[in-house]
Motif scaffolding. Structure first.
Motif, PDB file in Angstrom:
ATOM      1  N   PRO A 165       0.813  -1.206   0.000  1.00 32.66           N
ATOM      2  CA  PRO A 165       0.000   0.000   0.000  1.00 32.66           C
ATOM      3  C   PRO A 165       0.856   1.270   0.000  1.00 32.66           C
ATOM      4  N   ILE A 166       0.209   2.404  -0.248  1.00 34.99           N
ATOM      5  CA  ILE A 166       0.873   3.697  -0.128  1.00 34.99           C
ATOM      6  C   ILE A 166       1.181   3.943   1.350  1.00 34.99           C
ATOM      7  N   ILE A 167       2.332   4.542   1.615  1.00 33.46           N
ATOM      8  CA  ILE A 167       2.733   4.886   2.982  1.00 33.46           C
ATOM      9  C   ILE A 167       2.505   6.381   3.192  1.00 33.46           C
ATOM     10  N   TYR A 168       1.893   6.737   4.319  1.00 37.07           N
ATOM     11  CA  TYR A 168       1.629   8.146   4.643  1.00 37.07           C
ATOM     12  C   TYR A 168       2.442   8.539   5.868  1.00 37.07           C
ATOM     13  N   LYS A 169       3.218   9.616   5.751  1.00 31.65           N
ATOM     14  CA  LYS A 169       3.991  10.092   6.893  1.00 31.65           C
ATOM     15  C   LYS A 169       3.082  10.444   8.074  1.00 31.65           C
ATOM     16  N   SER A 170       1.881  10.929   7.781  1.00 31.55           N
ATOM     17  CA  SER A 170       0.969  11.346   8.849  1.00 31.55           C
ATOM     18  C   SER A 170       0.506  10.175   9.711  1.00 31.55           C
ATOM     19  N   ASP A 171       0.742   8.941   9.254  1.00 32.01           N
ATOM     20  CA  ASP A 171       0.410   7.760  10.062  1.00 32.01           C
ATOM     21  C   ASP A 171       1.587   7.303  10.931  1.00 32.01           C
ATOM     22  N   ARG A 172       2.738   7.992  10.814  1.00 29.49           N
ATOM     23  CA  ARG A 172       3.970   7.477  11.417  1.00 29.49           C
ATOM     24  C   ARG A 172       4.543   8.405  12.495  1.00 29.49           C
ATOM     25  N   LEU A 173       3.723   9.308  13.027  1.00 30.42           N
ATOM     26  CA  LEU A 173       4.230  10.302  13.978  1.00 30.42           C
ATOM     27  C   LEU A 173       4.837   9.659  15.228  1.00 30.42           C
ATOM     28  N   LYS A 174       4.200   8.606  15.737  1.00 34.58           N
ATOM     29  CA  LYS A 174       4.710   7.972  16.961  1.00 34.58           C
ATOM     30  C   LYS A 174       6.093   7.355  16.740  1.00 34.58           C
ATOM     31  N   ILE A 175       6.338   6.889  15.526  1.00 35.58           N
ATOM     32  CA  ILE A 175       7.671   6.353  15.193  1.00 35.58           C
ATOM     33  C   ILE A 175       8.706   7.467  15.293  1.00 35.58           C
ATOM     34  N   TYR A 176       8.369   8.643  14.740  1.00 30.84           N
ATOM     35  CA  TYR A 176       9.313   9.765  14.764  1.00 30.84           C
ATOM     36  C   TYR A 176       9.541  10.254  16.195  1.00 30.84           C
ATOM     37  N   TYR A 177       8.490  10.239  17.010  1.00 26.59           N
ATOM     38  CA  TYR A 177       8.637  10.641  18.415  1.00 26.59           C
ATOM     39  C   TYR A 177       9.632   9.728  19.137  1.00 26.59           C
ATOM     40  N   LYS A 178       9.541   8.432  18.842  1.00 27.81           N
ATOM     41  CA  LYS A 178      10.432   7.461  19.479  1.00 27.81           C
ATOM     42  C   LYS A 178      11.903   7.811  19.223  1.00 27.81           C
ATOM     43  N   TYR A 179      12.205   8.164  17.974  1.00 29.81           N
ATOM     44  CA  TYR A 179      13.590   8.463  17.638  1.00 29.81           C
ATOM     45  C   TYR A 179      13.997   9.855  18.122  1.00 29.81           C
ATOM     46  N   ALA A 280      15.306  10.716   7.614  1.00 27.37           N
ATOM     47  CA  ALA A 280      16.444   9.969   8.156  1.00 27.37           C
ATOM     48  C   ALA A 280      15.966   8.664   8.786  1.00 27.37           C
ATOM     49  N   VAL A 281      14.844   8.741   9.484  1.00 28.94           N
ATOM     50  CA  VAL A 281      14.264   7.557  10.128  1.00 28.94           C
ATOM     51  C   VAL A 281      13.686   6.597   9.089  1.00 28.94           C
ATOM     52  N   ASP A 282      12.876   7.134   8.167  1.00 24.34           N
ATOM     53  CA  ASP A 282      12.185   6.267   7.207  1.00 24.34           C
ATOM     54  C   ASP A 282      13.119   5.640   6.185  1.00 24.34           C
ATOM     55  N   ASP A 283      14.130   6.384   5.740  1.00 19.24           N
ATOM     56  CA  ASP A 283      15.076   5.783   4.790  1.00 19.24           C
ATOM     57  C   ASP A 283      15.759   4.571   5.407  1.00 19.24           C
ATOM     58  N   HIS A 284      15.965   4.620   6.733  1.00 14.68           N
ATOM     59  CA  HIS A 284      16.552   3.471   7.430  1.00 14.68           C
ATOM     60  C   HIS A 284      15.519   2.363   7.623  1.00 14.68           C
ATOM     61  N   LEU A 285      14.373   2.693   8.195  1.00 14.23           N
ATOM     62  CA  LEU A 285      13.379   1.669   8.529  1.00 14.23           C
ATOM     63  C   LEU A 285      12.776   1.005   7.295  1.00 14.23           C
ATOM     64  N   ASP A 309      24.598   8.872  11.209  1.00 18.65           N
ATOM     65  CA  ASP A 309      25.851   8.612  11.927  1.00 18.65           C
ATOM     66  C   ASP A 309      25.634   8.568  13.439  1.00 18.65           C
ATOM     67  N   ILE A 310      24.725   9.386  13.944  1.00 15.83           N
ATOM     68  CA  ILE A 310      24.424   9.369  15.379  1.00 15.83           C
ATOM     69  C   ILE A 310      23.920   7.982  15.791  1.00 15.83           C
ATOM     70  N   PHE A 311      23.048   7.404  14.941  1.00 17.39           N
ATOM     71  CA  PHE A 311      22.472   6.098  15.259  1.00 17.39           C
ATOM     72  C   PHE A 311      23.335   4.928  14.773  1.00 17.39           C
ATOM     73  N   GLY A 312      24.378   5.246  14.014  1.00 19.41           N
ATOM     74  CA  GLY A 312      25.235   4.178  13.489  1.00 19.41           C
ATOM     75  C   GLY A 312      24.592   3.400  12.353  1.00 19.41           C
ATOM     76  N   TRP A 313      23.743   4.058  11.590  1.00 15.84           N
ATOM     77  CA  TRP A 313      23.031   3.402  10.490  1.00 15.84           C
ATOM     78  C   TRP A 313      23.817   3.523   9.185  1.00 15.84           C
ATOM     79  N   LYS A 314      23.663   2.531   8.345  1.00 14.80           N
ATOM     80  CA  LYS A 314      24.294   2.540   7.017  1.00 14.80           C
ATOM     81  C   LYS A 314      23.663   3.634   6.156  1.00 14.80           C
TER      82      LYS A 314
END
Length: 368
Positions: A165-179, A280-285, A309-314
């Motif tokens: 399905p299409i992904i909507y950033k507006s559905d992912r706010l809690k993920i961004y809060y976590k990071y 930064a979060v979504d490109d990783h996840l 780099d802060i999170f040590g992600w590729k």
């Protein structure tokens, strides 16, 4: 003016053989490759017209015989296959993304960049995600409810086969809060209450903001308070070197407060991420391997890399491409500008040719 009689005859014969009759509009452009200047068009057109009239009176057999004598005046071109250049670090599982902000219909500039992503996904048999970048935006760049459907319609017409399905950033706010909270715990982000003018002064002078000095526990408390604070009274900033050569990179905003109603989720959230942190979060996840984006987003790319780099992600591979500028348009083509022109009644709608939207190109008969 150079003598181009032989070239005119050669191209006229070739055009007549290919299309049944020679056409001045097809012959004239070829002459510029042989030294014709624009200022000489009026002088040479009678010669072109006379030659074409003569050529069009001849039989196909006669034209074929003549072409043997005149073909030498048409340079042979080696036809190179039109292929996309290779991307760095290709793999068996490549993932690309389309990231439209729904402030209006896609225009020709957006589409060019998105089509590059789509074509590379096809080239490498990769996956392409459609992620609607519908964070709250700014006062000047607001979401238009009808843009969601216009974007889907444009991709359908262009033949872009994104994953469902299409992904909507507006559905992912809690993920961004976590990071965001993880960045605070790492002492890499802080809540700032300083006015914009003060921050600008600090950036220019390379001075750290006083809000930056509070310990982690206090920052966590201030972060929670942001969710009840007044709009515009606080932001979450990332900690960078205040000596960074680009002042705009210093302590950029990651989250802000907005009370505007979101067209999809209403007033469910008040604290909204900026492009840098959510991507930064979504490109990783989401496992994005290759990002193809406009050259105007270079500082956003640098900030994404800083967060990775802060999170040590590729790091995904990031390629910046040039913008489209069309002669006769004022400034760059912009969805936000077109949005204002439509709202004010200057443009008739999103299929008005002046928007350069995909809908307007389709309406004009341009093929996908």
């Amino acid at each position: 003016m150079v003598n181009l009689e032989n070239e005119i005859k050669a191209y006229s014969i070739k055009n007549a053989l290919e299309h049944g009759k020679a056409d001045p509009s097809r012959v004239l452009p070829k002459l510029f490759n042989h030294g014709l200047e624009k200022s000489e068009i009026k002088t040479i057109m009678p010669i072109v017209a006379k030659t074409i009239k003569e050529i069009n009176s001849l039989s196909k057999k006669k034209l074929e015989e003549l072409y043997k004598s005149f073909s030498q005046y048409i340079p042979e071109k080696e036809e190179k296959p039109r292929t996309l250049p290779e991307l760095p670090n290709p793999s068996s599982k490549m993932v690309f993304r389309l990231a439209p902000f729904p402030s209006g219909a896609l225009h020709i500039g957006n589409a060019k960049t998105y089509l590059l992503n789509a074509l590379y996904a096809e080239k490498y048999n990769g996956k392409i995600l459609l992620v609607i970048d519908d964070t709250i935006g700014s006062e000047a760049k607001q979401i238009m409810p009808e843009a969601y459907a216009l974007i889907e319609e444009a991709f359908q017409w262009l033949g872009v086969n994104y994953s469902k399905p299409i992904i909507y950033k507006s559905d992912r706010l809690k993920i961004y809060y976590k990071y965001a909270e993880e960045l605070i715990k790492k002492d890499k982000a802080y809540v700032c209450h300083c006015p914009q003018e003060k921050l600008k002064e600090h950036r220019e002078k390379g001075i750290e903001c006083g809000c930056r000095q509070f310990p982690v526990k206090e920052q966590e408390k201030r972060w929670k308070q942001m969710f009840e604070a007044k709009e515009g009274s606080a932001v979450l900033r990332i900690k960078t070197s205040m000596m960074h050569p680009n002042p705009a990179f210093r302590d950029r905003v990651l989250f802000k407060i907005s009370d505007r109603t979101h067209p999809r989720i209403g007033n469910k959230y008040r604290v909204w991420p900026t492009l840098e942190i959510c991507w930064a979060v979504d490109d990783h996840l989401l496992g994005i391997t290759h990002i193809i984006r406009g050259i105007e987003l270079q500082i956003e790319t640098d900030m994404e890399k800083y967060i990775w780099d802060i999170f040590g992600w590729k790091h995904p591979e990031t390629i910046h491409v040039g913008l489209i500028k069309i002669e006769g348009t004022e400034g760059k083509i912009s969805k936000s500008k077109s949005q204002q022109e439509i709202k004010s009644g200057i443009y008739s709608g999103w299929d008005d040719p002046r928007t350069w939207s995909i809908q307007s190109l389709k309406r004009r008969g341009i093929k996908a």
